[in-house]
Design a protein around this motif. Sequence first.
Motif, PDB file in Angstrom:
ATOM      1  N   GLY A  11       8.196  -6.556   7.299  1.00  0.00           N
ATOM      2  CA  GLY A  11       8.454  -5.210   6.798  1.00  0.00           C
ATOM      3  C   GLY A  11       7.834  -4.996   5.431  1.00  0.00           C
ATOM      4  O   GLY A  11       7.323  -5.929   4.802  1.00  0.00           O
ATOM      5  N   PHE A  12       7.870  -3.751   4.969  1.00  0.00           N
ATOM      6  CA  PHE A  12       7.324  -3.401   3.659  1.00  0.00           C
ATOM      7  C   PHE A  12       8.459  -3.302   2.639  1.00  0.00           C
ATOM      8  O   PHE A  12       9.555  -2.838   2.949  1.00  0.00           O
ATOM      9  CB  PHE A  12       6.589  -2.060   3.734  1.00  0.00           C
ATOM     10  N   THR A  13       8.177  -3.707   1.416  1.00  0.00           N
ATOM     11  CA  THR A  13       9.163  -3.675   0.338  1.00  0.00           C
ATOM     12  C   THR A  13       8.712  -2.726  -0.770  1.00  0.00           C
ATOM     13  O   THR A  13       7.555  -2.276  -0.792  1.00  0.00           O
ATOM     14  CB  THR A  13       9.344  -5.074  -0.271  1.00  0.00           C
ATOM     15  N   ALA A  14       9.610  -2.449  -1.704  1.00  0.00           N
ATOM     16  CA  ALA A  14       9.267  -1.598  -2.843  1.00  0.00           C
ATOM     17  C   ALA A  14       8.094  -2.182  -3.617  1.00  0.00           C
ATOM     18  O   ALA A  14       7.230  -1.451  -4.126  1.00  0.00           O
ATOM     19  CB  ALA A  14      10.484  -1.444  -3.756  1.00  0.00           C
ATOM     20  N   GLU A  15       8.028  -3.508  -3.714  1.00  0.00           N
ATOM     21  CA  GLU A  15       6.945  -4.177  -4.441  1.00  0.00           C
ATOM     22  C   GLU A  15       5.585  -3.865  -3.815  1.00  0.00           C
ATOM     23  O   GLU A  15       4.580  -3.750  -4.521  1.00  0.00           O
ATOM     24  CB  GLU A  15       7.193  -5.685  -4.447  1.00  0.00           C
ATOM     25  N   GLU A 174     -12.708  15.799  10.407  1.00  0.00           N
ATOM     26  CA  GLU A 174     -11.896  14.679  10.869  1.00  0.00           C
ATOM     27  C   GLU A 174     -10.607  15.212  11.479  1.00  0.00           C
ATOM     28  O   GLU A 174     -10.260  16.383  11.287  1.00  0.00           O
ATOM     29  CB  GLU A 174     -11.518  13.762   9.697  1.00  0.00           C
ATOM     30  N   ILE A 175      -9.880  14.341  12.180  1.00  0.00           N
ATOM     31  CA  ILE A 175      -8.571  14.720  12.696  1.00  0.00           C
ATOM     32  C   ILE A 175      -7.665  13.489  12.696  1.00  0.00           C
ATOM     33  O   ILE A 175      -8.078  12.407  13.117  1.00  0.00           O
ATOM     34  CB  ILE A 175      -8.664  15.337  14.115  1.00  0.00           C
ATOM     35  N   ILE A 176      -6.469  13.667  12.178  1.00  0.00           N
ATOM     36  CA  ILE A 176      -5.467  12.609  12.121  1.00  0.00           C
ATOM     37  C   ILE A 176      -4.178  13.168  12.719  1.00  0.00           C
ATOM     38  O   ILE A 176      -3.807  14.306  12.438  1.00  0.00           O
ATOM     39  CB  ILE A 176      -5.165  12.180  10.665  1.00  0.00           C
ATOM     40  N   CYS A 177      -3.487  12.370  13.512  1.00  0.00           N
ATOM     41  CA  CYS A 177      -2.212  12.815  14.084  1.00  0.00           C
ATOM     42  C   CYS A 177      -1.266  11.634  14.200  1.00  0.00           C
ATOM     43  O   CYS A 177      -1.662  10.560  14.677  1.00  0.00           O
ATOM     44  CB  CYS A 177      -2.434  13.435  15.467  1.00  0.00           C
ATOM     45  N   GLY A 178      -0.021  11.832  13.754  1.00  0.00           N
ATOM     46  CA  GLY A 178       0.937  10.750  13.875  1.00  0.00           C
ATOM     47  C   GLY A 178       2.183  10.967  13.044  1.00  0.00           C
ATOM     48  O   GLY A 178       2.622  12.101  12.841  1.00  0.00           O
ATOM     49  N   LEU A 179       2.726   9.870  12.542  1.00  0.00           N
ATOM     50  CA  LEU A 179       3.983   9.893  11.808  1.00  0.00           C
ATOM     51  C   LEU A 179       3.801   9.335  10.402  1.00  0.00           C
ATOM     52  O   LEU A 179       2.924   8.517  10.155  1.00  0.00           O
ATOM     53  CB  LEU A 179       5.039   9.045  12.530  1.00  0.00           C
ATOM     54  N   ARG A 180       4.685   9.790   9.511  1.00  0.00           N
ATOM     55  CA  ARG A 180       4.755   9.238   8.157  1.00  0.00           C
ATOM     56  C   ARG A 180       6.194   8.817   7.875  1.00  0.00           C
ATOM     57  O   ARG A 180       7.137   9.473   8.320  1.00  0.00           O
ATOM     58  CB  ARG A 180       4.307  10.275   7.118  1.00  0.00           C
ATOM     59  N   PHE A 181       6.331   7.739   7.111  1.00  0.00           N
ATOM     60  CA  PHE A 181       7.646   7.233   6.736  1.00  0.00           C
ATOM     61  C   PHE A 181       7.698   7.070   5.228  1.00  0.00           C
ATOM     62  O   PHE A 181       6.893   6.322   4.651  1.00  0.00           O
ATOM     63  CB  PHE A 181       7.917   5.887   7.425  1.00  0.00           C
ATOM     64  N   ASP A 182       8.625   7.773   4.593  1.00  0.00           N
ATOM     65  CA  ASP A 182       8.778   7.678   3.152  1.00  0.00           C
ATOM     66  C   ASP A 182       8.995   6.223   2.739  1.00  0.00           C
ATOM     67  O   ASP A 182       9.605   5.439   3.476  1.00  0.00           O
ATOM     68  CB  ASP A 182       9.972   8.526   2.712  1.00  0.00           C
ATOM     69  N   LYS A 183       8.504   5.869   1.555  1.00  0.00           N
ATOM     70  CA  LYS A 183       8.584   4.480   1.101  1.00  0.00           C
ATOM     71  C   LYS A 183      10.020   3.958   1.025  1.00  0.00           C
ATOM     72  O   LYS A 183      10.243   2.747   1.054  1.00  0.00           O
ATOM     73  CB  LYS A 183       7.903   4.331  -0.261  1.00  0.00           C
ATOM     74  N   ASN A 184      10.989   4.864   0.937  1.00  0.00           N
ATOM     75  CA  ASN A 184      12.393   4.456   0.869  1.00  0.00           C
ATOM     76  C   ASN A 184      13.089   4.421   2.231  1.00  0.00           C
ATOM     77  O   ASN A 184      14.277   4.124   2.304  1.00  0.00           O
ATOM     78  CB  ASN A 184      13.162   5.395  -0.071  1.00  0.00           C
ATOM     79  N   ASP A 185      12.347   4.740   3.295  1.00  0.00           N
ATOM     80  CA  ASP A 185      12.935   4.725   4.638  1.00  0.00           C
ATOM     81  C   ASP A 185      13.352   3.295   4.995  1.00  0.00           C
ATOM     82  O   ASP A 185      12.525   2.375   4.966  1.00  0.00           O
ATOM     83  CB  ASP A 185      11.905   5.235   5.649  1.00  0.00           C
ATOM     84  N   PRO A 186      14.624   3.072   5.341  1.00  0.00           N
ATOM     85  CA  PRO A 186      15.077   1.711   5.663  1.00  0.00           C
ATOM     86  C   PRO A 186      14.354   1.085   6.849  1.00  0.00           C
ATOM     87  O   PRO A 186      14.323  -0.145   6.974  1.00  0.00           O
ATOM     88  CB  PRO A 186      16.573   1.880   5.931  1.00  0.00           C
ATOM     89  N   LEU A 187      13.766   1.900   7.714  1.00  0.00           N
ATOM     90  CA  LEU A 187      13.011   1.353   8.841  1.00  0.00           C
ATOM     91  C   LEU A 187      11.907   0.418   8.372  1.00  0.00           C
ATOM     92  O   LEU A 187      11.605  -0.594   9.018  1.00  0.00           O
ATOM     93  CB  LEU A 187      12.405   2.496   9.668  1.00  0.00           C
ATOM     94  N   ARG A 189      11.868  -1.650   6.036  1.00  0.00           N
ATOM     95  CA  ARG A 189      12.349  -2.970   5.603  1.00  0.00           C
ATOM     96  C   ARG A 189      12.638  -3.886   6.787  1.00  0.00           C
ATOM     97  O   ARG A 189      12.824  -5.084   6.609  1.00  0.00           O
ATOM     98  CB  ARG A 189      13.631  -2.826   4.768  1.00  0.00           C
ATOM     99  N   ASP A 190      12.708  -3.313   7.974  1.00  0.00           N
ATOM    100  CA  ASP A 190      13.036  -4.066   9.190  1.00  0.00           C
ATOM    101  C   ASP A 190      11.754  -4.272   9.993  1.00  0.00           C
ATOM    102  O   ASP A 190      11.300  -3.376  10.711  1.00  0.00           O
ATOM    103  CB  ASP A 190      14.076  -3.288  10.006  1.00  0.00           C
ATOM    104  N   GLY A 191      11.155  -5.447   9.857  1.00  0.00           N
ATOM    105  CA  GLY A 191       9.855  -5.690  10.477  1.00  0.00           C
ATOM    106  C   GLY A 191       9.836  -5.474  11.972  1.00  0.00           C
ATOM    107  O   GLY A 191       8.948  -4.815  12.512  1.00  0.00           O
ATOM    108  N   ASP A 192      10.834  -6.041  12.678  1.00  0.00           N
ATOM    109  CA  ASP A 192      10.861  -5.919  14.139  1.00  0.00           C
ATOM    110  C   ASP A 192      11.020  -4.467  14.577  1.00  0.00           C
ATOM    111  O   ASP A 192      10.352  -4.002  15.509  1.00  0.00           O
ATOM    112  CB  ASP A 192      12.005  -6.759  14.717  1.00  0.00           C
ATOM    113  N   ALA A 193      11.908  -3.735  13.899  1.00  0.00           N
ATOM    114  CA  ALA A 193      12.126  -2.333  14.254  1.00  0.00           C
ATOM    115  C   ALA A 193      10.878  -1.503  13.974  1.00  0.00           C
ATOM    116  O   ALA A 193      10.540  -0.604  14.756  1.00  0.00           O
ATOM    117  CB  ALA A 193      13.319  -1.767  13.481  1.00  0.00           C
TER     118      ALA A 193
END
Length: 214
Positions: A11-15, A174-187, A189-193
């Motif tokens: 997962g990604f951390t604040a660091e 160009e064209i981009i389509c998808g999802l964004r997750f705020d850096k504080n989203d708990p998801l 932090r959970d690598g498997d999820a």
Amino acid sequence: MNSTKEATFSGFTAEDFEVFAIDGLEPRMEALIARVRPKLTALGELIQPHLATLCGEEMYVHVAKHARRTVNPPKDTWVAWAANKRGYKALPHFEVGMFGTHVFVVFAIIYESPRKVDFGRAMAAKLNEVKQIVPAHYYWSPDHMSPQGTPQAELSDEQLLEMANRLQNVKKSEIICGLRFDKNDPLLRDGDAFVRQVEDTFQQLLPLYRMATV
């Protein structure tokens, strides 16, 4: 090579996000290489078999190197998957990456790809189908270098058609389509999820990839 350890994503951390606040090209690149790139490499390895199965073809992992930069430090970084071992920019592809504010999970066709014209035609001809494929909260962007984007729910048919027409007529489109997750989203932090979320998102976006590669 035993890749069991390499293919573990924690997962990604604040660091990780703080890397993009470091001043100077060399210090930022050193931190990016040490902290973030190993995670993107592991994510690439984990997602690759799933994407290859989805797409029905070999998909290769490309982790951003930022090798051409000489002055300006990168504002974002990413891992991409495409059906070519040598590169991804000329092809429709999938990406997971991060700015200092968020993580993005997207299907992309950037300006180097000649397939953007074909996708633009298909998007214009099948606009209602595209709107059904893409969930309302997924975002669209005409610029892969910008952290901005607009949820599909906020886009009119005319605005979507304008994006499709630009792909057909503007060289740098160009064209981009998808999802964004705020850096504080708990998801994040959970690598498997998060890995499961990426796999689900790419499955949702697969029809767009198919429209771009037929």
